[in-house]
Design an enzyme around this catalytic site. Structure first.
Site, PDB file in Angstrom:
ATOM      1  N   HIS A  42       0.822  -1.207   0.000  1.00  0.00           N
ATOM      2  CA  HIS A  42       0.000   0.000   0.000  1.00  0.00           C
ATOM      3  C   HIS A  42       0.858   1.260   0.000  1.00  0.00           C
ATOM      4  O   HIS A  42       0.367   2.355  -0.257  1.00  0.00           O
ATOM      5  CB  HIS A  42      -1.018  -0.014   1.164  1.00  0.00           C
ATOM      6  N   SER A 180       4.361   2.323   8.181  1.00  0.00           N
ATOM      7  CA  SER A 180       3.970   1.249   7.262  1.00  0.00           C
ATOM      8  C   SER A 180       5.131   0.819   6.393  1.00  0.00           C
ATOM      9  O   SER A 180       5.958   1.651   5.984  1.00  0.00           O
ATOM     10  CB  SER A 180       2.845   1.728   6.340  1.00  0.00           C
ATOM     11  N   GLY A 181       5.151  -0.458   6.096  1.00  0.00           N
ATOM     12  CA  GLY A 181       6.215  -0.980   5.242  1.00  0.00           C
ATOM     13  C   GLY A 181       7.468  -1.333   6.014  1.00  0.00           C
ATOM     14  O   GLY A 181       8.316  -2.071   5.517  1.00  0.00           O
TER      15      GLY A 181
END
Lengths: 230, 555
Positions: A42, A180-181
């Site tokens: 995402h 995130s990630g």
């Protein structure tokens, strides 16, 4: 990272900062090989062009002015084909491995965590006012078995089997937007193994709402195949 | 599974002090077990086996009565029936130590003739376990174990022995050890050691005290009753229907009015949470619906709306009457004594620096490592479970026996701890010496496999395949396939083909934490460790930072 603390500089040398072409940090990632980075799918929704992204390595401060910083362009993007929130980036040229830039270990295929490992998340994401903004922060908590995490009072069945939960049941500390990630790593004897990719949560650090991470061990064959074929 | 050892509980690293014993030389632990089964000099309750020396000691006592010591290279096997304080079925195999009747009258000794002349005696019934004045069932009485009483007016009476929860369960089945392996809807249970069809974190090795055996229904996580993962890919897990035992459950230890540990035994009347919310009654479903009801947790004293910890939480808690706060912890006064205030000291404060390495034999180590060399979690020093011991803060006030941190209270060679694995009493800790160096530079990228140096070891050297053939004290090693001067059947090339027992090279076929060893050619010394240096680490290895992490976990 909500709560937790500012990490010792360069103590998480596999943590990378994923940046826009204008050098703005927006996601985390993990160096798994001198030329490969693992991140969340995402994080790559803004653009499908590799040139839209840059990878910064070897930094402690988000400003990235330290002499240890390495910057790499992205040669290619690989999103997981079944829409799991995990992706690989191939760097245009390999990072230089030194004291500040070292890959993380990957788990064995389908390895499961028993819930008693020490696991940590890192990132430059939102701190929700808990301080440490602009520095790489860290926090640690246990992995929560999906059976518990899917109870009605927790995430009520939202967690899929290719995901894992981690956090404190009573909230207070968590990963958050901008993390995130990035990696969820767990200590295995004397080395850190990446078991999760920071993916999503219901708010950040809320009671009974732990963070959700993509279960890296489910994707080892895919990761190996992409790296070998590219 | 049919092995003679199935009826024994195994504990590595345990030794019993001076119990009544007999010593034998046997080729295997199974042979030693047979010696125990056929021992006629005393009732054998346990045996010790040392694989390297092939020494077998049959023992009259077990850990319930004998003092336990730590020892390397020894494994204690205790007969299960002598450890159980519960009965299965009619209890004809019951060998526990209950010695009073259901009315509380002490039992008469089986060997005595007064106040009652017994029909059942140790001489007439040598296999019935008629020892001391313990409750027994030598006549297969349907009502279970009994004894002659010391009350002249009452010849005999039955005893209150709880069920072992093999055919039924007490409370919420937290101690259920039965073999039901189907769910309430009839689905077959998945094996706990399998990840198919459902992957999960309830690995038997991570929950050693929860008996996650085969695919039997269990309750390792505070659910209202036993459950299992199912073999149906569409149903991850489901509860099982286990009948409740009709006999009373084991008498619990008296509850506390203050908080100790996790407060699972807290029985006070605090009914307000730490934020000031009033607790919801456990028997109510409003404003919060829940499954922590008195019916589901009959042994957890879920009375009124008192704070409790029925499900292994970190401290007592309750559901709240506040619709926006489903549940919260409670603030319960601690039972522990307060530490005396440290008097103010003039001069600059000095931060205490703790190293995560040890110096010398590690007696001064004060770090927070709490895992062993094999990755087992350490048992807390103030806990007697799963291993009872005497290494407490009170007995060793200068040893800093805090939490479950690795320590060396008894001047062993390095820091160690008791483990949370019931089968392994203790192990050395996963700590390096502070003066270990790692300076060799190898110009290879990190994930590449390095050419192994055959004459050095990594970890405990289980994979060592070098050619060192002398012990640390200079003795020449005996050939593994030879029987002279020391005969041995346990570690041979035939019995351990994967261990590389070539010639007389030092090897580690049993994963000894102290590293490779060999039998020696010195008739006076059966075996000895070898001195093989540790391999230098690569300059960069995956997952290993050059800068130490802060690890500010909030667990």
């Amino acid at each position: 990272i909500v709560a937790g603390c500012i990490s010792h500089p360069h103590s998480w040398p596999w943590q990378i900062s994923l940046r826009t072409s204008f050098d703005m940090h927006f996601c985390g990632g993990t160096l798994i090989d001198p030329q490969w980075v693992l991140t969340a799918a995402h994080c790559l929704e803004k653009s499908s062009r590799p040139s839209a992204y840059k990878v910064y390595l070897g930094l402690h401060k988000e400003r990235a002015l330290e002499p240890s910083v390495q910057k790499r362009d992205v040669e290619k993007l690989f999103k997981e084909p079944h829409r799991a929130d995990i992706a690989l980036l191939k760097l245009r040229s390999p990072a230089v491995i030194n004291n500040y830039v070292i890959p993380v270990c990957l788990p064995k295929e389908n390895a499961v965590l028993g819930g008693r490992e020490e696991c940590y998340v890192t990132g430059w994401g939102d701190t929700k006012g808990t301080g440490g903004d602009g520095y790489l922060k860290e926090t640690g908590f246990p992995v929560i078995e999906n059976k518990i995490c899917n109870r009605p009072e927790f995430l009520n069945g939202r967690v899929k089997k290719h995901e894992l939960c981690a956090g404190n049941i009573h909230g207070g500390t968590d990963s958050c937007q901008g993390d995130s990630g990035g990696p969820l790593v767990c200590l295995d004897q004397d080395k850190f193994v990446q078991h999760g990719v920071t993916s999503w949560g219901l708010g950040c650090a809320q009671p009974m709402k732990p963070g959700v991470y993509v279960r890296v061990s489910n994707y080892i064959p895919w990761i190996k195949s992409i790296m070998e074929n590219n | 599974q049919g092995s003679i050892l199935d009826s024994y509980v195994r504990t590595e690293g345990a030794w019993l002090l001076n119990p009544k014993k007999q010593t034998y030389k046997t080729n295997s632990k199974e042979e030693c077990a047979e010696r125990c089964e056929t021992e006629n000099k005393f009732t054998c309750r346990a045996f010790l086996f040392t694989s390297k020396d092939q020494q077998c000691l049959t023992l009259a006592e077990n850990t319930k009565t004998a003092v336990i010591f730590r020892r390397t290279n020894a494994v204690l096997y205790e007969k299960r029936i002598y450890l159980l304080e519960c009965k299965k079925g009619k209890g004809t195999d019951y060998r526990g130590t209950e010695a009073k009747t259901q009315k509380g009258v002490p039992c008469q000794k089986w060997a005595d003739n007064t106040p009652h002349k017994p029909n059942y005696t140790p001489q007439k019934h040598p296999d019935a376990g008629l020892e001391e004045n313990y409750c027994r069932n030598p006549d297969n009485d349907g009502k279970g174990p009994w004894c002659y009483t010391t009350d002249p007016a009452t010849r005999f009476d039955y005893c209150n022995i709880p069920e072992c929860e093999v055919e039924c369960m007490h409370c919420s089945g937290e101690n259920y050890h039965g073999v039901v392996a189907t769910t309430a809807s009839g689905l077959e249970c998945q094996r706990w050691d399998s990840q198919q069809p459902h992957s999960h974190g309830y690995l038997p090795e991570n929950f050693p005290e929860k008996d996650l055996k085969m695919n039997y229904c269990r309750n390792p996580d505070g659910e209202p009753r036993p459950w299992c993962f199912t073999t149906n890919p569409n149903k991850r897990w489901e509860f099982c229907d286990i009948p409740r035992c009709t006999t009373p459950p084991p008498v619990p230890a008296p509850g506390r009015q203050c908080l100790s540990g996790r407060g699972e035994d807290y029985r006070g009347k605090v009914s307000v949470t730490e934020s000031g919310n009033t607790c919801q009654h456990w028997s109510a479903q409003f404003p919060h619906r829940h499954a922590r009801t008195p019916e589901n947790y009959p042994c957890k004293s879920l009375e009124e709306n008192y704070c409790r910890n029925p499900d292994g939480e970190k401290m007592p808690w309750c559901y709240t009457t506040n619709r926006t706060a489903r549940w919260e912890y409670c603030t319960i006064p601690s039972c522990d004594e307060k530490e005396p205030d440290t008097p103010a000291v003039d001069g600059p404060e000095q931060a205490q620096i703790t190293e995560e390495c040890y110096r010398g034999n590690g007696v001064s180590y004060r770090g927070t490592t709490s895992f062993t060399v094999t990755g087992k979690k350490c048992q807390a020093w103030n806990s007697m479970s799963p291993h009872r011991h005497n290494k407490t803060a009170e007995q060793f006030p200068n040893a800093d026996l805090k939490q479950n941190y690795c320590r060396n209270p008894d001047a062993d060679s390095r820091p160690w701890c008791y483990t949370t694995d019931p089968g392994v009493r203790w192990e050395y800790c996963d700590l390096k010496r502070c003066d270990d160096h790692a300076q060799i530079t190898l110009p290879k990228p990190p994930q590449t496999t390095l050419e192994p140096n055959p004459d050095c070891i990594n970890g405990n050297g289980k994979d060592y395949h070098g050619t060192v053939a002398k012990t640390a004290r200079g003795r020449t090693c005996q050939d593994w396939s030879s029987q002279t001067p020391h005969s041995h059947d346990y570690f041979t090339p035939m019995t351990h083909p994967e261990a590389g027992l070539d010639k007389n090279y030092c090897r580690n076929p049993d994963g000894d934490v102290n590293g490779p060893w060999c039998y020696t050619t010195d008739p006076r010394k059966a075996w000895e460790y070898c001195d093989i240096p540790k391999c230098p680490p690569a300059q960069y290895e995956c997952g290993k930072s050059k800068f130490k992490q802060k690890l500010c976990a909030q667990r």
